[in-house]
Design a protein around this motif. Structure first.
Motif, PDB file in Angstrom:
ATOM      1  N   CYS A 184       0.835  -1.210   0.000  1.00 41.12           N
ATOM      2  CA  CYS A 184       0.000   0.000   0.000  1.00 41.12           C
ATOM      3  C   CYS A 184       0.871   1.262   0.000  1.00 41.12           C
ATOM      4  CB  CYS A 184      -0.901  -0.036   1.237  1.00 41.12           C
ATOM      5  SG  CYS A 184      -1.971   1.401   1.397  1.00 41.12           S
TER       6      CYS A 184
ATOM      7  N   CYS B 200      -2.412   6.110  -0.941  1.00 44.93           N
ATOM      8  CA  CYS B 200      -2.875   7.150  -1.865  1.00 44.93           C
ATOM      9  C   CYS B 200      -4.316   7.577  -1.569  1.00 44.93           C
ATOM     10  CB  CYS B 200      -2.785   6.627  -3.303  1.00 44.93           C
ATOM     11  SG  CYS B 200      -3.894   5.234  -3.615  1.00 44.93           S
ATOM     12  N   SER B 201      -5.039   6.787  -0.772  1.00 40.03           N
ATOM     13  CA  SER B 201      -6.430   7.056  -0.363  1.00 40.03           C
ATOM     14  C   SER B 201      -7.461   6.908  -1.483  1.00 40.03           C
ATOM     15  CB  SER B 201      -6.575   8.454   0.246  1.00 40.03           C
ATOM     16  OG  SER B 201      -5.847   8.527   1.439  1.00 40.03           O
TER      17      SER B 201
ATOM     18  N   CYS C 158      -8.871   4.224  -2.526  1.00 38.85           N
ATOM     19  CA  CYS C 158      -9.926   3.311  -2.074  1.00 38.85           C
ATOM     20  C   CYS C 158     -10.901   4.017  -1.132  1.00 38.85           C
ATOM     21  CB  CYS C 158      -9.307   2.089  -1.397  1.00 38.85           C
ATOM     22  SG  CYS C 158      -8.136   2.499  -0.089  1.00 38.85           S
TER      23      CYS C 158
ATOM     24  N   CYS D 106      -7.622   0.458  -6.813  1.00 35.15           N
ATOM     25  CA  CYS D 106      -6.312   0.491  -6.145  1.00 35.15           C
ATOM     26  C   CYS D 106      -5.187   0.400  -7.189  1.00 35.15           C
ATOM     27  CB  CYS D 106      -6.205  -0.666  -5.145  1.00 35.15           C
ATOM     28  SG  CYS D 106      -4.564  -0.776  -4.406  1.00 35.15           S
TER      29      CYS D 106
END
Ligand code: SF4
Ligand code: SF4
Length: 120
Positions: free
Chosen positions: A45, A48-49, A51, A86
């Motif tokens: 991960c 990046c936000s 999702c 994502c």
């Protein structure tokens, strides 16, 4: 409905077992394309936000500063949209149901950031 047909239905229902499954004592059979709970490979991960922004129910919270990703499993409607957006493809759907609970839970994952210099 004729009397004969009604009697047939009556007897069929009298001797048939329950149509429901005693979940969670007896687990329901899963199908190949069952959409289960969301899981993350946290090491991939990048926080990046994407999702979090695209989740229609607000089930996901991303905190870049703390390197955490969390989900409220009972807010998730298993739409699978987060897995599609994502950019690192680190979200996937596990073919399992979320265990029932009488509390609203949040599952948090923390990425272990190794900031140590490799020079020593
Ligand atoms: S979209 Fe993927 S990479 Fe971005 S914060 Fe969500 S899980 Fe992490
Ligand atoms: S599957 Fe849908 S509802 Fe569940 S966390 Fe992902 S985007 Fe949100």
């Amino acid at each position: 409905m004729s009397v004969l047909s009604m009697t047939k239905t009556l007897f069929k229902n009298l001797f048939h077992g329950p149509y429901t499954v005693l979940y969670p004592i007896k687990e329901k059979e899963k199908f190949d394309r069952t959409r289960g709970k969301i899981e993350i490979s946290i090491d991939d991960c990048i926080f990046c936000s994407m999702c979090q922004r695209r989740c229609p129910t607000g089930a996901i919270t991303v905190e870049k500063a703390k390197a955490t990703w969390s989900i409220e499993p009972f807010s998730c409607i298993q739409c699978g949209y987060c897995t599609e957006v994502c950019p690192k493809k680190c979200l996937h759907m596990n073919n399992q149901y979320t265990a029932p609970s009488n509390e609203k839970t949040r599952n948090e994952f923390v990425k272990c950031m190794n900031t140590q210099s490799p020079s020593e």
